[in-house]
Design an enzyme around this catalytic site. Structure first.
Site, short mmCIF file in Angstrom:
data_model
loop_
_atom_site.label_atom_id
_atom_site.label_comp_id
_atom_site.label_asym_id
_atom_site.label_seq_id
_atom_site.Cartn_x
_atom_site.Cartn_y
_atom_site.Cartn_z
N ASP A 1 0.98 -0.89 0.22
CA ASP A 1 -0.23 0.11 -0.13
C ASP A 1 0.97 1.20 0.06
OD1 ASP A 1 0.89 0.22 2.57
OD2 ASP A 1 -0.85 -0.25 3.60
N ARG B 1 11.38 26.99 2.92
CA ARG B 1 11.08 28.03 2.16
C ARG B 1 9.67 28.73 3.04
NH1 ARG B 1 10.57 24.39 -2.00
NH2 ARG B 1 12.59 25.43 -4.00
N LYS C 1 15.47 44.13 -7.75
CA LYS C 1 14.68 43.73 -8.20
C LYS C 1 13.31 44.91 -7.50
CE LYS C 1 14.77 39.46 -8.91
NZ LYS C 1 14.37 38.38 -8.77
#
Length: 316
Positions: free
Chosen positions: A37, A96, A194
């Site tokens: 499984d 993250r 940026k």
């Protein structure tokens, strides 16, 4: 070192074998498999009572499978009366989300730290965490290594004149990480800045040292989709750099990453083997460096209760 044993999960057995070889030890015998499984099956096939155990397992894709295997292995060694269990996690996934920067989101890095600790790990050995503060999420000792010596050695061996090198941070979030490399290459730094200037527009500017006619070295902790670092590479090339090299510790390489790397204006993409590269991820301009000796030396020092931070000297 007869009391030390190195075991490997299935995420990065090649790296584990290299670490064991550096230490002059065989890999420990363990049977890993899956039930019909899909549940993970673990059985330790040698005596580990009272031994100093090191489990090498990156929580790289498939992240959930590898993380669960690590937890089950730790539990197996705990129940087999191992003296001390160190989880050697070259790449720490779920890193993250390391803070709650908006409502109704988890802090998965803390959750995973809790899982590993509660499973029975006594110590963590990891490399280039996405955010250094993740060390504080563990209630057990953490040894945090840097791949910088391995990456820097590669570029030094290329013989590029030091006065022609500019170290470039691909974004503002990577500045502190990039600063680690500066003393090695002469201290010239440029940053890709940026900034969002509207609802759907972002402008990028290059600040710091000029890259005109220079060789640009871009460092990051990981390359995931490749958007940030390849975009920075194009900008640096357009600013007049004669050569661009990309470097990162962790080759996560997901989504459109390979396509972006193949078209990026980079001489080489240099990564380490914290994550194994599959056959489909091997491009002609990618160089993979091993961190096995660095990990092996850290394992040796932990086992002997010696300083690990001395491995890094000028990087501290």
């Amino acid at each position: 070192m007869h009391e030390i044993k190195i075991f490997s999960g299935r995420s990065n057995r090649q790296l584990a074998e290299k670490v064991a070889q550096y230490l002059g030890l065989p890999l420990g015998r363990i049977a890993l498999g899956n039930f019909a499984d899909g549940e993970i099956s673990v059985k330790i096939e040698e005596d580990v009572r009272g031994r100093d155990i090191f489990i090498v397992q990156s929580t790289c894709p498939p992240v959930n499978e590898n993380l669960m295997e690590l937890l089950i292995m730790i539990d197996s060694f705990k129940r087999a009366s191992a003296g001390r269990i160190t989880a050697v996690i070259p790449y720490f996934g779920y890193a993250r989300q390391d803070r709650k920067d908006e409502g109704r989101v988890p802090i998965t890095a803390k959750l995973v730290a809790n899982l590993i600790t509660r499973a029975g790990a006594d110590r963590i050995l990891t490399m280039d965490l996405h955010a250094p503060q993740i060390q504080g999420f563990f209630d057990i000792p953490v040894d945090h290594l840097y791949a910088a010596p391995v990456l820097d050695s590669y570029f030094l061996n290329l013989g590029i004149p030091q006065d022609e090198i500019v170290v470039v941070s691909p974004d503002e979030g990577s500045i502190k990480r990039t600063l680690i490399h500066l003393p090695v290459f002469g201290g010239k730094l440029a940053i890709v800045d940026k900034r969002r200037e509207g609802a759907s527009t972002t402008q990028a500017h290059l600040i710091g040292e000029s890259v005109q006619g220079m060789t640009a070295l871009l460092f990051d902790d990981m390359i995931s989709t490749g958007g940030s670092i390849t975009g920075a590479a194009r900008m640096v090339k357009q600013a007049g750099a004669k050569a661009v090299f990309l470097a990162a510790t962790h080759a996560v390489f997901c989504g459109p990453c390979l396509e972006r790397l193949s078209t990026a204006p980079a001489e080489r993409v240099v990564v380490t083997d914290t994550i194994p590269l599959s056959t489909g991820h091997q491009l002609a301009n990618i160089s993979v460096l091993t961190v096995s000796e660095l990990l092996g030396e850290a394992v040796k020092r932990i086992h002997r209760n010696e300083s690990v931070s001395r491995l890094f000297g000028m990087y501290r």
